[in-house]
Design an enzyme around this catalytic site. Structure first.
Site, PDB file in Angstrom:
ATOM      1  N   SER A 253      26.628  70.212  73.641  1.00 12.15           N
ATOM      2  CA  SER A 253      25.410  70.822  73.088  1.00 12.15           C
ATOM      3  C   SER A 253      25.341  72.326  73.319  1.00 12.15           C
ATOM      4  CB  SER A 253      24.161  70.138  73.663  1.00 12.15           C
ATOM      5  OG  SER A 253      24.174  68.756  73.366  1.00 12.15           O
ATOM      6  N   ARG A 254      26.491  72.954  73.520  1.00  9.76           N
ATOM      7  CA  ARG A 254      26.584  74.404  73.722  1.00  9.76           C
ATOM      8  C   ARG A 254      25.910  74.893  75.001  1.00  9.76           C
ATOM      9  NH1 ARG A 254      29.855  73.392  70.408  1.00  9.76           N
ATOM     10  NH2 ARG A 254      30.415  74.616  68.557  1.00  9.76           N
ATOM     11  N   VAL A 255      25.641  73.988  75.932  1.00 14.53           N
ATOM     12  CA  VAL A 255      25.081  74.400  77.232  1.00 14.53           C
ATOM     13  C   VAL A 255      26.275  74.614  78.166  1.00 14.53           C
ATOM     14  CG1 VAL A 255      23.397  73.895  79.033  1.00 14.53           C
ATOM     15  CG2 VAL A 255      23.049  73.018  76.726  1.00 14.53           C
TER      16      VAL A 255
END
Length: 282
Positions: A253-255
């Site tokens: 999730s691009r975290v």
């Protein structure tokens, strides 16, 4: 009208019924789709597969990589960055990545302020810094002569990792440059002599003619066979002494995970020049 496949299936039914009566029907789970094993796919191939599924092979907006949840833990990050870089570099080598020592070198023209970048190869690293070699008349060398600061970027896509390194750059000693130059294959030595790097040339044919003349003069084999030593051109190494090293690990999730090390090389005492470490937001 029934399709040919449906007609064929109906034709086989009388043959299958006796077998079902004799052996019994298979359990319901036998008909369920079997889970497919997870296969590691190169990011570019995976992105292309998704684009083909959308019916558009050129839709840049649809190109994205879905990262794993393997972390970069603060607890696993050592007090100084060299140990972590060495560990990641070794893992990139052991994973069989193509040219894991390839890195993007970014420099700046001091007169215009324009940045430029190109891929070069890391040839050594230790507590003193990160070393690469080039022609001293090349654009990158001219940039570094006017602005002695640069950035290196490693991208190991299959491991979902990147490392950015910033710092001051200086030439290595002539002895170090000569030792490395004459450790290279003889063809690479002659290739360095062939090219006035970054200078214009009228054609590929002119470059090949120059290469043929020098290979004929110095030979493709070593001096033990009677060929003269290849003279080293205005060529040698640069060492980037880092004051900032960032480690990046892709996460779902691009975290993403980002841990950066910084130090002040201009500090008056050694204690103040020690590395500090902190986590950054993605």
């Amino acid at each position: 009208a029934p399709t040919p496949a449906r007609v064929a299936a109906l034709a086989l039914l009388p043959l299958l019924l006796p077998l079902l009566l004799l052996f019994g029907a298979p359990p319901a789970e036998a008909w369920a789709p079997r889970p497919q094993p997870q296969r590691h796919r190169a990011p570019a191939a995976a992105a292309m597969a998704r684009l083909q599924a959308h019916g558009n092979n050129n839709d840049v907006a649809e190109m994205r990589q879905f990262y794993s949840d393997a972390p970069l833990d603060d607890a696993a990050a050592p007090p100084e960055p060299l140990a972590l870089f060495r560990s990641w570099f070794d893992e990139a080598c052991e994973a069989g990545l193509n040219e894991p020592n390839a890195m993007t070198l970014s420099t700046m023209d001091a007169e215009t302020g324009r940045p430029s970048a190109r891929v070069v190869l890391l040839k050594s690293f230790d507590e003193q810094g990160y070393v690469f070699y080039t022609n001293y008349q090349s654009k990158k060398a001219r940039d570094l002569g006017g602005c002695p600061f640069a950035a290196l970027t490693f991208w190991w896509a299959e491991l979902e990792r990147s490392v950015r390194i910033e710092g001051r750059v200086a030439r290595v000693s002539e002895e170090e440059s000569r030792a490395y130059f004459y450790s290279r294959p003889r063809g690479s030595q002659i290739g360095a002599l062939v090219s006035a790097q970054s200078e214009p040339i009228e054609s590929r044919a002119a470059l090949e003619a120059k290469a043929a003349e020098l290979f004929a003069r110095y030979g493709a084999e070593g001096g033990d066979d009677g060929n003269p030593e290849v003279p080293m051109p205005d060529w040698g190494g640069f060492r980037l002494e880092p004051d900032c090293i960032e480690f990046w690990k892709g996460r779902s999730s691009r975290v993403h995970d980002r841990i950066v090390y910084r130090r002040d090389l201009e500090a008056p005492n050694e204690a103040d020049r020690a590395w500090g470490r902190q986590r950054l937001q993605p």
